[in-house]
Design a protein around this motif. Structure first.
Motif, short mmCIF file in Angstrom:
data_model
loop_
_atom_site.label_atom_id
_atom_site.label_comp_id
_atom_site.label_asym_id
_atom_site.label_seq_id
_atom_site.Cartn_x
_atom_site.Cartn_y
_atom_site.Cartn_z
N LYS A 1 -5.54 5.27 10.60
CA LYS A 1 -6.71 5.15 11.48
C LYS A 1 -7.32 3.75 11.38
CE LYS A 1 -10.61 7.71 13.17
NZ LYS A 1 -10.30 7.69 14.57
N ALA A 2 -7.42 3.23 10.18
CA ALA A 2 -7.98 1.89 9.99
C ALA A 2 -7.12 0.84 10.68
CB ALA A 2 -8.11 1.57 8.50
N HIS A 3 -5.82 0.95 10.55
CA HIS A 3 -4.94 -0.03 11.19
C HIS A 3 -4.92 0.14 12.71
CE1 HIS A 3 -3.84 -1.23 7.22
NE2 HIS A 3 -3.22 -2.26 7.76
N SER A 4 -5.06 1.36 13.17
CA SER A 4 -5.14 1.60 14.61
C SER A 4 -6.40 0.96 15.19
CB SER A 4 -5.13 3.10 14.89
OG SER A 4 -5.42 3.36 16.23
N GLU A 5 -7.52 1.17 14.53
CA GLU A 5 -8.78 0.59 15.00
C GLU A 5 -8.79 -0.92 14.86
OE1 GLU A 5 -12.35 2.49 13.71
OE2 GLU A 5 -11.59 4.48 14.23
N PHE B 1 0.83 -1.20 0.00
CA PHE B 1 0.00 0.00 0.00
C PHE B 1 0.86 1.25 0.00
CE2 PHE B 1 -2.84 3.22 1.79
CZ PHE B 1 -4.02 2.97 1.09
N CYS B 2 0.65 2.10 -1.03
CA CYS B 2 1.34 3.38 -1.15
C CYS B 2 0.31 4.48 -1.32
CB CYS B 2 2.26 3.41 -2.37
SG CYS B 2 3.66 2.28 -2.27
N VAL B 3 0.69 5.71 -0.96
CA VAL B 3 -0.19 6.85 -1.14
C VAL B 3 0.54 7.92 -1.95
CG1 VAL B 3 -1.49 6.41 0.97
CG2 VAL B 3 0.46 7.96 1.04
N THR B 4 -0.25 8.74 -2.63
CA THR B 4 0.29 9.83 -3.43
C THR B 4 -0.74 10.94 -3.54
OG1 THR B 4 1.50 10.34 -5.47
CG2 THR B 4 -0.46 8.98 -5.70
N ALA B 5 -0.32 12.05 -4.10
CA ALA B 5 -1.22 13.17 -4.37
C ALA B 5 -2.07 12.85 -5.60
CB ALA B 5 -0.42 14.44 -4.59
N GLN B 6 -2.98 13.75 -5.93
CA GLN B 6 -3.89 13.59 -7.07
C GLN B 6 -3.15 13.08 -8.30
OE1 GLN B 6 -7.41 14.36 -7.34
NE2 GLN B 6 -7.20 13.34 -9.30
N ILE B 7 -3.70 12.07 -8.93
CA ILE B 7 -3.16 11.55 -10.18
C ILE B 7 -4.05 12.01 -11.33
CG2 ILE B 7 -2.09 9.56 -9.08
CD1 ILE B 7 -4.42 7.85 -10.16
N SER B 8 -3.57 11.79 -12.54
CA SER B 8 -4.38 12.10 -13.72
C SER B 8 -4.49 10.84 -14.57
CB SER B 8 -3.76 13.24 -14.53
OG SER B 8 -2.65 12.78 -15.26
N THR B 9 -5.36 10.89 -15.55
CA THR B 9 -5.51 9.75 -16.46
C THR B 9 -4.21 9.46 -17.19
OG1 THR B 9 -6.37 11.25 -18.15
CG2 THR B 9 -7.99 10.09 -16.80
N ASP B 10 -3.40 10.48 -17.43
CA ASP B 10 -2.12 10.29 -18.12
C ASP B 10 -1.12 9.50 -17.29
OD1 ASP B 10 -3.11 11.82 -20.21
OD2 ASP B 10 -2.17 13.67 -19.50
N ASP B 11 -1.31 9.44 -15.99
CA ASP B 11 -0.39 8.72 -15.10
C ASP B 11 -0.63 7.22 -15.06
OD1 ASP B 11 0.82 11.13 -14.22
OD2 ASP B 11 -0.75 11.40 -12.72
N LEU B 12 -1.82 6.77 -15.42
CA LEU B 12 -2.18 5.37 -15.23
C LEU B 12 -1.30 4.37 -15.97
CD1 LEU B 12 -4.38 4.29 -13.28
CD2 LEU B 12 -4.70 6.66 -13.83
N PRO B 13 -0.90 4.60 -17.22
CA PRO B 13 -0.01 3.61 -17.85
C PRO B 13 1.30 3.42 -17.10
CG PRO B 13 -1.00 5.02 -19.52
CD PRO B 13 -1.34 5.62 -18.18
N LEU B 14 1.89 4.49 -16.61
CA LEU B 14 3.14 4.36 -15.85
C LEU B 14 2.89 3.71 -14.49
CD1 LEU B 14 6.15 4.76 -15.57
CD2 LEU B 14 5.70 7.08 -14.77
N ILE B 15 1.80 4.10 -13.82
CA ILE B 15 1.47 3.49 -12.53
C ILE B 15 1.32 1.99 -12.70
CG2 ILE B 15 -0.33 3.34 -10.75
CD1 ILE B 15 -0.72 6.43 -11.18
N SER C 1 -5.31 9.94 2.50
CA SER C 1 -5.12 8.50 2.27
C SER C 1 -4.25 7.91 3.36
CB SER C 1 -4.51 8.27 0.89
OG SER C 1 -5.38 8.71 -0.13
N LYS C 2 -3.20 8.63 3.73
CA LYS C 2 -2.30 8.17 4.78
C LYS C 2 -3.04 8.09 6.13
CE LYS C 2 1.97 9.42 7.13
NZ LYS C 2 3.04 10.41 7.24
N ARG C 3 -3.81 9.13 6.46
CA ARG C 3 -4.55 9.14 7.73
C ARG C 3 -5.59 8.02 7.76
NH1 ARG C 3 -5.16 15.02 7.16
NH2 ARG C 3 -7.32 14.51 6.72
#
Length: 155
Positions: free
Chosen positions: A146-150, A50-64, A140-142
């Motif tokens: 929070k989910a893992h804490s609970e 599991f990783c988090v990042t800032a807003q992505i765009s449709t152009d990012d999906l092939p590389l992701i 996303s990080k919080r």
């Protein structure tokens, strides 16, 4: 379909990504062609899958996808800003590169108990690894923390 140059770049970046992000909580970045200009996309690895990042765009999906992510999770409500791409466009782009997408918006105030429950269910069911995003990556990080804490409080 990815061009040969994109695949070669993605493989090179993937090697650097795998090498530099082996520990949880380690920030890593890669270069991406976004809106006809090169910019850096930084991710934070919170767990093995599991990783988090800032807003992505449709152009990012092939590389992701080329970087090995199998799922993308949107934690940003649609319409938060006028310039953000809506989840439907991201979901279509993810589908085009054979990735699974999940819409689990979290308001700025934080996640509700229902959102946390849905998040834990998504973590169990989505193909891994997962890249979650919101405006800056912080929600996303919080949500993850929070989910893992609970989850640990109930076990």
């Amino acid at each position: 379909m990815l061009s040969a140059l994109t695949v070669k770049t993605a493989r090179s970046v993937l090697r650097r990504f795998q090498h530099s992000s082996s520990r949880s909580g380690h920030a890593c970045s890669w270069q991406s062609q976004r809106r006809d200009r090169e910019t850096a996309m930084e991710t934070t690895r919170l767990s093995k899958d599991f990783c988090v990042t800032a807003q992505i765009s449709t152009d990012d999906l092939p590389l992701i996808h080329a970087l090995g992510f199998r799922s993308v999770m949107c934690n940003r409500p649609d319409g938060e800003t006028q310039d953000q791409q809506l989840f439907a466009a991201i979901a279509q782009a993810a589908d085009n590169v054979e990735m699974v997408s999940c819409y689990l918006p979290v308001p700025r105030e934080g996640p509700s108990p229902e959102t946390i429950s849905s998040f834990l269910e998504a973590l169990d069911t989505l193909p891994k690894p997962i890249l979650a995003y919101c405006a800056s990556g912080e929600r996303s990080k919080r949500l993850f923390e929070k989910a893992h804490s609970e989850k640990s409080d109930t076990t």
